[in-house]
Scaffold this active site. Structure first.
Site, PDB file in Angstrom:
ATOM      1  N   HIS A  75      38.279  42.579  56.223  1.00 38.09           N
ATOM      2  CA  HIS A  75      38.174  43.990  55.799  1.00 38.09           C
ATOM      3  C   HIS A  75      37.010  44.240  54.852  1.00 38.09           C
ATOM      4  O   HIS A  75      36.737  45.400  54.514  1.00 38.09           O
ATOM      5  CB  HIS A  75      39.512  44.501  55.229  1.00 38.09           C
ATOM      6  CG  HIS A  75      39.807  44.159  53.809  1.00 38.09           C
ATOM      7  ND1 HIS A  75      40.574  43.082  53.442  1.00 38.09           N
ATOM      8  CD2 HIS A  75      39.454  44.763  52.656  1.00 38.09           C
ATOM      9  CE1 HIS A  75      40.669  43.057  52.114  1.00 38.09           C
ATOM     10  NE2 HIS A  75      40.007  44.060  51.620  1.00 38.09           N
ATOM     11  N   ASP A 120      42.856  38.601  58.563  1.00 38.27           N
ATOM     12  CA  ASP A 120      41.893  39.144  57.607  1.00 38.27           C
ATOM     13  C   ASP A 120      40.968  38.057  57.065  1.00 38.27           C
ATOM     14  O   ASP A 120      41.052  37.676  55.901  1.00 38.27           O
ATOM     15  CB  ASP A 120      42.660  39.856  56.476  1.00 38.27           C
ATOM     16  CG  ASP A 120      41.775  40.793  55.676  1.00 38.27           C
ATOM     17  OD1 ASP A 120      40.612  40.998  56.076  1.00 38.27           O
ATOM     18  OD2 ASP A 120      42.260  41.317  54.652  1.00 38.27           O
ATOM     19  N   GLN A 209      41.575  45.383  43.467  1.00 41.26           N
ATOM     20  CA  GLN A 209      40.452  45.886  44.263  1.00 41.26           C
ATOM     21  C   GLN A 209      39.146  45.221  43.818  1.00 41.26           C
ATOM     22  O   GLN A 209      38.834  45.180  42.626  1.00 41.26           O
ATOM     23  CB  GLN A 209      40.349  47.414  44.145  1.00 41.26           C
ATOM     24  CG  GLN A 209      41.084  48.147  45.262  1.00 41.26           C
ATOM     25  CD  GLN A 209      42.540  47.782  45.387  1.00 41.26           C
ATOM     26  OE1 GLN A 209      43.219  47.670  44.394  1.00 41.26           O
ATOM     27  NE2 GLN A 209      43.022  47.613  46.604  1.00 41.26           N
ATOM     28  N   GLY A 210      38.410  44.733  44.784  1.00 42.63           N
ATOM     29  CA  GLY A 210      37.157  44.041  44.488  1.00 42.63           C
ATOM     30  C   GLY A 210      37.313  42.526  44.469  1.00 42.63           C
ATOM     31  O   GLY A 210      36.323  41.806  44.477  1.00 42.63           O
ATOM     32  N   ASP A 211      38.541  42.061  44.414  1.00 44.26           N
ATOM     33  CA  ASP A 211      38.794  40.618  44.543  1.00 44.26           C
ATOM     34  C   ASP A 211      38.934  40.218  46.007  1.00 44.26           C
ATOM     35  O   ASP A 211      38.922  39.025  46.341  1.00 44.26           O
ATOM     36  CB  ASP A 211      40.081  40.221  43.801  1.00 44.26           C
ATOM     37  CG  ASP A 211      39.933  40.325  42.293  1.00 44.26           C
ATOM     38  OD1 ASP A 211      38.853  39.978  41.777  1.00 44.26           O
ATOM     39  OD2 ASP A 211      40.896  40.762  41.640  1.00 44.26           O
ATOM     40  N   SER A 212      39.084  41.205  46.863  1.00 41.09           N
ATOM     41  CA  SER A 212      39.269  40.944  48.290  1.00 41.09           C
ATOM     42  C   SER A 212      38.246  39.962  48.819  1.00 41.09           C
ATOM     43  O   SER A 212      37.072  40.017  48.453  1.00 41.09           O
ATOM     44  CB  SER A 212      39.135  42.239  49.090  1.00 41.09           C
ATOM     45  OG  SER A 212      40.357  42.887  49.134  1.00 41.09           O
TER      46      SER A 212
HETATM   47  N1  ARG Z   1      42.205  45.130  49.416  1.00 41.23           N
HETATM   48  C1  ARG Z   1      41.742  44.862  48.094  1.00 41.23           C
HETATM   49  C2  ARG Z   1      40.208  44.803  48.068  1.00 41.23           C
HETATM   50  O1  ARG Z   1      39.584  45.336  48.963  1.00 41.23           O
HETATM   51  C3  ARG Z   1      42.393  43.685  47.465  1.00 41.23           C
HETATM   52  C4  ARG Z   1      43.769  43.987  47.136  1.00 41.23           C
HETATM   53  C5  ARG Z   1      44.495  42.882  46.510  1.00 41.23           C
HETATM   54  N2  ARG Z   1      45.614  43.526  45.911  1.00 41.23           N
HETATM   55  C6  ARG Z   1      46.597  42.907  45.295  1.00 41.23           C
HETATM   56  N3  ARG Z   1      47.513  43.632  44.723  1.00 41.23           N
HETATM   57  N4  ARG Z   1      46.673  41.599  45.258  1.00 41.23           N
HETATM   58  O2  ARG Z   1      39.597  44.363  47.131  1.00 41.23           O
END
Ligand code: ARG
Length: 265
Positions: A75, A120, A209-212
């Site tokens: 993603h 993913d 967000q941003g750790d993805s």
């Molecule tokens: N989808 C998020 C991203 O694009 C990462 C989400 C991780 N969230 C969590 N609650 N562990 O960075």
């Protein structure tokens, strides 16, 4: 459907925040912040602690799979093909450090069949190899799909917060598929075969967000780091009864390895 939205909004947030990176770059140098205010329950990583960590310019994390390949989340990328638009930053906790190593991408391989639901993972090939950084081997069996994991990245330190200049780290315990899919938690939204949950029922420690795309890892039997997960999604960040959901790397290990060799290693 709700699950879809979460992943997409995460990617959108990551892109928004990528733009904020330039603002951060112009701020004056400051000491690395630390202490209990570092939310998602983390602390600042120390320089050299996780040499395989990669920050990607679209606002995601990644891990060095080999000197030329970065393993990240599907993603975080747009698809498979030639792509020279991504910059990978390697070798630093401080994204503004003058000793950072950067490489441009030249190709992206996104998990075949990726449609926003599971699968993913993606590989980003760097235009030239990096040298001197330990890579992060992926778990090839389910042997390490339990226990306590380390997560790290430059993502938001609070739900809805800004991206971080200094890499943060935290440890999170494994959550079984049965618990993670219980009605109190994700109520069946987790794909048990290829996703793995980690976090505390009480919340407070999580990726965000941003750790993805960044790795979730632990020590193997020889005390070496091994990658068990890829930061994928969650309902908010660090919320009670909402553990982080990670791509289960062991499930895809053979596919990732063959894709990697087809990309030249
Ligand atoms: N989808 C998020 C991203 O694009 C990462 C989400 C991780 N969230 C969590 N609650 N562990 O960075």
């Amino acid at each position: 459907m709700a699950r879809w939205r979460r992943i997409l909004s995460g990617a959108a947030a990551a892109l928004t925040v990528a733009a904020m990176g330039s603002l951060m770059q112009s701020s004056p140098a400051a000491a690395a912040p630390d202490g209990p205010d570092r939310v998602v329950g983390g602390t600042t990583a120390t320089q050299g602690e996780f040499p395989f960590m990669v920050r990607l310019s679209m606002g995601c994390g990644g891990a060095l799979y080999s000197p030329t390949l970065v393993l990240t989340a599907a993603h975080c990328v747009n698809g498979t093909g030639t792509n020279t638009s991504i910059t990978a930053t390697i070798g630093v906790v401080d994204l503004q450090s003058t000793s950072k190593v950067t490489r441009r991408s030249n190709y992206v391989y996104r998990a075949p069949g990726y449609n926003g639901n599971g699968k993913d993972w993606a590989l980003i090939r760097l235009a030239s190899p990096v040298t001197g950084f330990a890579t992060l081997p992926i778990a090839r069996t389910t042997a390490y799909d339990s226990g306590t994991f380390t997560v790290a990245g430059w993502g938001a330190a609070t739900e809805g917060g800004g991206q971080q200049r200094y890499m943060r780290k935290a440890t999170v315990p494994f959550v079984s598929d049965a618990t993670c899919n219980s009605s109190a938690m994700y109520n069946g939204q987790v794909i048990a075969s290829n996703e793995i949950c980690a976090g505390y029922a009480a919340g407070g420690v999580d990726t965000c967000q941003g750790d993805s795309g960044g790795p979730m890892f632990r020590r193997d039997a020889a005390n070496a780091w091994v990658q068990v997960g890829i930061v994928s999604w969650g309902d908010g960040c660090a919320r009670r009864n909402k553990p982080g959901v990670y791509t289960q790397v062991s499930y895809f290990a053979a596919t990732i390895a063959s894709a990697a060799s087809s990309l030249g290693g």
